[in-house]
Scaffold this motif. Sequence first.
Motif, PDB file in Angstrom:
ATOM      1  N   ALA A 532      -0.914  -3.345   2.946  1.00 46.45           N
ATOM      2  CA  ALA A 532      -1.319  -2.385   1.918  1.00 46.45           C
ATOM      3  C   ALA A 532      -0.437  -1.148   1.902  1.00 46.45           C
ATOM      4  O   ALA A 532      -0.390  -0.425   0.900  1.00 46.45           O
ATOM      5  CB  ALA A 532      -2.782  -1.985   2.122  1.00 46.45           C
ATOM      6  N   THR A 533       0.285  -0.894   2.998  1.00 47.25           N
ATOM      7  CA  THR A 533       1.178   0.269   3.007  1.00 47.25           C
ATOM      8  C   THR A 533       2.293   0.125   1.984  1.00 47.25           C
ATOM      9  O   THR A 533       2.902   1.131   1.598  1.00 47.25           O
ATOM     10  CB  THR A 533       1.788   0.453   4.401  1.00 47.25           C
ATOM     11  OG1 THR A 533       2.464  -0.759   4.786  1.00 47.25           O
ATOM     12  CG2 THR A 533       0.704   0.759   5.429  1.00 47.25           C
ATOM     13  N   SER A 534       2.568  -1.109   1.530  1.00 46.32           N
ATOM     14  CA  SER A 534       3.624  -1.295   0.527  1.00 46.32           C
ATOM     15  C   SER A 534       3.229  -0.711  -0.824  1.00 46.32           C
ATOM     16  O   SER A 534       4.090  -0.505  -1.684  1.00 46.32           O
ATOM     17  CB  SER A 534       3.934  -2.790   0.369  1.00 46.32           C
ATOM     18  OG  SER A 534       2.793  -3.496  -0.088  1.00 46.32           O
ATOM     19  N   LEU A 535       1.928  -0.427  -1.023  1.00 46.92           N
ATOM     20  CA  LEU A 535       1.472   0.171  -2.277  1.00 46.92           C
ATOM     21  C   LEU A 535       1.516   1.693  -2.238  1.00 46.92           C
ATOM     22  O   LEU A 535       1.190   2.352  -3.231  1.00 46.92           O
ATOM     23  CB  LEU A 535       0.035  -0.274  -2.583  1.00 46.92           C
ATOM     24  CG  LEU A 535      -0.213  -1.771  -2.711  1.00 46.92           C
ATOM     25  CD1 LEU A 535      -1.700  -2.021  -2.959  1.00 46.92           C
ATOM     26  CD2 LEU A 535       0.616  -2.363  -3.827  1.00 46.92           C
ATOM     27  N   ALA A 536       1.904   2.257  -1.106  1.00 40.22           N
ATOM     28  CA  ALA A 536       1.866   3.711  -0.945  1.00 40.22           C
ATOM     29  C   ALA A 536       2.696   4.465  -1.981  1.00 40.22           C
ATOM     30  O   ALA A 536       2.263   5.547  -2.417  1.00 40.22           O
ATOM     31  CB  ALA A 536       2.314   4.088   0.467  1.00 40.22           C
ATOM     32  N   PRO A 537       3.866   3.964  -2.414  1.00 40.35           N
ATOM     33  CA  PRO A 537       4.609   4.726  -3.422  1.00 40.35           C
ATOM     34  C   PRO A 537       3.848   4.936  -4.728  1.00 40.35           C
ATOM     35  O   PRO A 537       4.145   5.874  -5.469  1.00 40.35           O
ATOM     36  CB  PRO A 537       5.867   3.872  -3.649  1.00 40.35           C
ATOM     37  CG  PRO A 537       6.052   3.131  -2.376  1.00 40.35           C
ATOM     38  CD  PRO A 537       4.668   2.830  -1.905  1.00 40.35           C
TER      39      PRO A 537
END
Length: 601
Positions: A532-537
Amino acid sequence: IFAEKPRSLLEDDANLSEEKRATITASIEREKRTVRVLAARLLCNLVTDNPLAAEIILRDVPFSPTADQVEGRMAGSILGSRERVDKETATNNDGVIFWSDLVAATAKVQGVDGGGKDEDRDALAAVAAALHNLLTSLEARDSLLELDDEMKRRETKKHHREVSRQDSDVSRASSIRSIEFAHHPEPIDVGFEMASNGPLMNALLRNILPAKAVLMQSQFEKEHMELSRPKFKPPAASAADNMSDSATEWISLVLERLASRSLLPHMLRTAGGTNSDCVTPEQVVLASCIRQAVDDYHSALTPTGDAGGFGRRRLSIAAKTAGMTMTTRPHPLWGRADNSIGEGGRVVPGRDSRAAVPVFLSLANIVEEIRLRANALRGKKSMEVYDGEQNCAIRIIDDICDILAQSLGRHVSSSANGTAKQRNKQCFVADARSVLGRETTLISSCCKDLARILDTSLASNSGRKARELMLSSQDQQTAIVMVRLIGNIVYKCRYNQDLLRITPVPNTAGTRSNPNDGIPIERTAIHVVLSATSLAPACFTLREWCIIAIRNAVEDNASNAETVRRLEANQVLDDTPELQRIGVKVEMDERGKVHVKRRDS
């Protein structure tokens, strides 16, 4: 006050000009609004700090009509004229009015004065304030009755000890008979009755916001439905103030007072109506209101420059009506459920309530029921009972999950329960985490919702740079809430930590033919949180909440820490146009190390 006779006299008077008739009519309307507001405020003053008056008024003005009375009203409105219905209603019910009628009548008229202010919302605010003060007075009555019984019990016990020292059996029997007291009949639980009353609850929820605020909110949600990048907008006090008024505040206080008696799950059931499968807008309004109350409560416990003061929305009501402070305000979910009699007969609200864990469990079960409905609506849009039911289901899931996340994030108990280490071990919130992990599928469901957003967004944003990632505002909110709840529910709970490692989460996009898509076919919940960290941007604060969730998942859990440590790259993604344009390529050796090389090397 509400008779139409003055209007009919004006219409029959042929000597009046149109301008004069309009002036007189406007004057009558203003006087009617003034009298309506004054009458509602008088009703409010009658029940304030007066249990006897509150009991009498509740007997004369019930919460809502019975089912037979409602059926008779509906039949009369269909078969007869409005005047006939009013006459028959007055005859059959002996002129009885109901609180639900008062709320609906004061909210129905949309009279606006010259300054653009809804005068009739002032009348609605006074009616809601009367309802709140009636509930408060009757709660005080119950506390006084309990105190009276306790004092009589102590007096009886003291007298028995004195009599036991006497030798004469006759004198003992006569003395015991002389101090026998009549017990009070069990009083009605007004809070439960109000929370169970569908017409009254729905009338309050439907009129909690003024019409202009509903239109503003509808326009705002319409503008934010499309995919977008996260945008920071500083809070505007004027915009927030325009969304509510005094009626909103008083209705919110009524709902919050009922919810603080551990009645929120019951209120949600009541607002759902007879069709339990359908998610109603009234349930969404209720969940949103209590979510704001929980947020205000926990914000007040956190010193943020204002010495832990209440948020802007609570300042006016809390300070002017209840005189609450951070130390006296009860928890919005269970603070008034286990009130106890303290020193000097003072009612002490229970902070660490026995009702907390059952409330958590009930809310989690409600979320799972609504999630099943939301998943069914995603698969078949035609199942919607009304337009927008799916959006309502998603919204209420986010609200209740956020309520759980904030309440489970309270890691210590009150200061009266020993040292900080003991409080952390014995806190009832820790018991709630364990019960939710063992008795519900909350962790699995949250991870599946997060995985659905992850898979869908990565598929829809294929080929885009990270800084160009687009995500709808609803998905942004859902992702943050789910990660936050996961992080708080696994905190210092070994069972939930292990559950996060072993719970399988299927690929919601189906079986992929291309193995280079970067998403494993078989994965567990801990993989989803990491991914889910890949959605941070595209989602502010998501990376920070993911870090907290992983930290809580691996704390004092060697198996989870080893699972995270062993995660390594499996293979390199296909060449992208960006890599080809800059003349580099990415390779991975047999040990899983990634190397960036020039294309001509």
